[in-house]
Design an enzyme around this catalytic site. Structure first.
Site, mmCIF file in Angstrom:
data_model
loop_
_atom_site.group_PDB
_atom_site.id
_atom_site.type_symbol
_atom_site.label_atom_id
_atom_site.label_comp_id
_atom_site.label_asym_id
_atom_site.label_seq_id
_atom_site.Cartn_x
_atom_site.Cartn_y
_atom_site.Cartn_z
ATOM 1 N N HIS A 1 0.676 -1.292 0.056
ATOM 2 C CA HIS A 1 -0.090 -0.184 0.324
ATOM 3 C C HIS A 1 1.166 1.249 0.156
ATOM 4 C CE1 HIS A 1 -2.422 -3.213 2.181
ATOM 5 N NE2 HIS A 1 -3.632 -2.618 1.522
ATOM 6 N N GLU B 1 -10.906 -6.865 -4.389
ATOM 7 C CA GLU B 1 -10.496 -7.867 -3.426
ATOM 8 C C GLU B 1 -12.007 -7.884 -2.686
ATOM 9 O OE1 GLU B 1 -7.975 -8.533 0.711
ATOM 10 O OE2 GLU B 1 -6.964 -7.723 -1.326
ATOM 11 N N HIS C 1 -11.152 -13.842 3.932
ATOM 12 C CA HIS C 1 -12.553 -13.255 3.589
ATOM 13 C C HIS C 1 -13.472 -14.075 3.088
ATOM 14 C CE1 HIS C 1 -9.959 -9.266 2.523
ATOM 15 N NE2 HIS C 1 -9.899 -9.498 3.699
ATOM 16 N N ASP D 1 -4.880 -14.009 -1.975
ATOM 17 C CA ASP D 1 -4.270 -13.625 -0.946
ATOM 18 C C ASP D 1 -4.300 -14.808 -0.111
ATOM 19 O OD1 ASP D 1 -4.103 -11.118 -1.489
ATOM 20 O OD2 ASP D 1 -5.346 -10.304 0.199
ATOM 21 N N ASP E 1 -10.870 -11.096 10.872
ATOM 22 C CA ASP E 1 -9.742 -11.441 9.709
ATOM 23 C C ASP E 1 -8.458 -11.494 10.562
ATOM 24 O OD1 ASP E 1 -8.741 -11.516 7.192
ATOM 25 O OD2 ASP E 1 -8.927 -9.657 6.818
ATOM 26 N N ASP F 1 -5.775 -12.973 9.455
ATOM 27 C CA ASP F 1 -4.748 -12.859 8.660
ATOM 28 C C ASP F 1 -3.622 -13.963 9.062
ATOM 29 O OD1 ASP F 1 -5.796 -11.201 6.907
ATOM 30 O OD2 ASP F 1 -5.182 -9.628 7.533
ATOM 31 N N ASP G 1 -0.746 -12.251 2.440
ATOM 32 C CA ASP G 1 -1.615 -11.321 3.155
ATOM 33 C C ASP G 1 -1.892 -11.887 4.783
ATOM 34 O OD1 ASP G 1 -2.846 -9.055 4.191
ATOM 35 O OD2 ASP G 1 -4.572 -9.166 2.887
#
Length: 463
Positions: A144, A274, A313, A338, A349, A351, A381
């Site tokens: 990002h 996404e 997700h 991801d 989430d 991750d 991710d």
């Protein structure tokens, strides 16, 4: 006796000095407290001393800093493993992850961090990133904009910060490494509390557009192959104060503008959406793969975008990762993955690095049927757990994640080569291999409608 001691000490010192000289200058650890840190603030020492380049040693190795299943140049189904995978390191989790969560403060402070979010610190992190990529043997990274360079007081200052860090990234990349994708961070700053492309404030919408414009330029400049849109706050908390139709129209106009600008500057990378159902919003507009596909079709954008499917997700939306991948694939929209997972006992989430071999096998079945993911790939991710604070753990986690997907690829290839699973599915639908079944499958919409009417009449007559 004293003379012999002196002679022995002198000989020992002589040998030590010669070994030290032969070994060259000492490696400086990437520690801001180190005496060999440069005055410029741009660290040029070694960030991961003691960590070798990670090699493939096979399933029987006991070396936790080696691959057991991922052998980059080994061919599986006519393609090298590295080309099936196209692994990418996520800058935000790897170098900006702090271990903080909703209930506790940060637990991680890597040795090279100085506690600031300055441009100098951003450059130091970028150098750490490329050393990490080199030692891990990965050729892609993703980012990002606000992860790699600090936000400024104005868009001009933010862009200047980004340009300075990106110039260093371009230098460090060389010809071999480049971004799998870039994106704009449109969810952290307070201005985006109501969303970015769906904000009710025109000034926020315009600022987000300017930020995305710059992020696309930077991704293009660095040789990125894709650009991702994750609408973390593109949704609502309550429909009572939301004009959902208007917000969706605004979102579509935003995407149309991005497509037009991409073509204007000659960026040939793939645009990726996404999907995610919620968090941080109550409801996110790109809820899942099917919802995102419907949005793209409605607004005539279906040929301009593909999907970046995140496994965590998928589970948040009530689906399996395999379901979301297949939904994207059969719609011609599977572009990137991801690579992460969630915890079935946790409702958010998390991750986590994907470690489930069964899930990895199903993921790779979809990837193989898709013919691969290029120009997309797998980006991690995923982040270390809060309790994991050793620099070495960054390597261990990525090695385990890469090995899990590599083992999934090997398993999926065996399943397809064996053919039993495909034969089982074929037999289940074998009645449609008949002449009538084949006609139904190739019928036009009008023909299908006539058959439906005839069957309805026929059914009514029998009754």
């Amino acid at each position: 006796m004293e003379a012999w001691k002196f002679l022995w000490l002198s000989l020992t010192l002589y040998l030590v000095l010669n070994v030290a000289i032969a070994a060259g200058p000492p490696t400086c650890p990437a520690d801001v407290a180190s005496d060999c840190a440069p005055d410029s603030g741009e660290w040029k020492g070694e960030f991961f001393p003691g960590i070798p380049k990670i090699k493939y040693e096979g399933p029987k190795t006991k070396n936790h800093l080696a691959f057991k299943w991922y052998n980059a140049d080994e061919e599986i189904l006519g393609k090298k493993m590295k080309d099936w995978m196209r692994f990418s390191v996520a800058f935000w989790h790897t170098f900006r992850g702090t271990g903080g969560d909703p209930f506790g403060a940060a637990t991680k402070m890597w040795p090279w961090e100085d506690g600031t979010n300055s441009v100098a610190m951003a450059k130091r992190r970028m150098r750490a990133n490329f050393e990490f990529l080199d030692k891990l043997g990965v050729e892609f990274w993703c980012f990002h904009d606000r992860d790699i360079a600090p936000d400024g007081k104005t868009i001009e200052e933010s862009n200047a910060n980004l340009d300075e860090v990106v110039a260093l990234a371009k230098e460090l990349q060389g010809s071999k490494i480049h971004p799998l994708w870039g994106t704009a961070q449109l969810f952290v700053h307070p201005r985006y509390m109501h969303g970015a492309a769906t904000s009710p404030e025109l000034s926020v919408y315009a600022y987000a557009a300017a930020q995305v414009k710059k992020a696309i330029e930077v991704t293009h400049y660095l040789g990125g192959e894709n650009y991702v849109f994750w609408g973390g706050r593109e949704g609502y908390q309550s429909l009572l104060n939301t004009d959902m139709e208007r917000e969706l129209n605004h979102l579509a106009r935003f995407m149309e503008g991005a497509v037009a600008y991409k073509k204007k500057i000659g960026f040939n990378g793939t645009f990726l959406i996404e999907p995610k159902p919620q968090e941080p919003t109550k409801h996110q507009y790109d809820w899942d793969a099917a919802t995102a596909a419907n949005f793209l079709r409605k607004y005539g954008l279906i040929d301009e975008f593909k999907l970046n499917i995140e496994c965590n997700h998928a589970t948040l939306s009530g689906h399996s990762c395999h379901h979301e991948l297949e939904t994207a694939r059969i719609n011609g929209l599977l572009g990137n993955i991801d690579a992460n997972t969630g915890d079935p006992q946790t409702g958010w989430d998390t991750d986590q690095f994907l470690m489930d071999i069964q899930e990895a096998t199903l993921v790779m079945l979809s990837v193989i049927k898709n013919g691969g993911l290029a120009p997309g790939g797998f980006n991690f991710d995923a982040k270390l757990r809060r309790e994991s604070t050793d620099v070495e753990d960054l390597f261990i986690a990525h090695i385990a994640g890469m090995d899990t997907l590599a083992r999934g690829l090997r398993n999926a290839a065996k399943l397809l080569e064996d053919g039993s699973l495909e034969e089982l599915v074929r037999k289940r639908y074998s009645s449609f291999d008949s002449e009538l079944g084949a006609q139904i499958e190739v019928m036009s919409f009008l023909s299908k409608l006539m058959v439906y009417v005839l069957f309805s009449i026929f059914g009514a007559c029998r009754l």
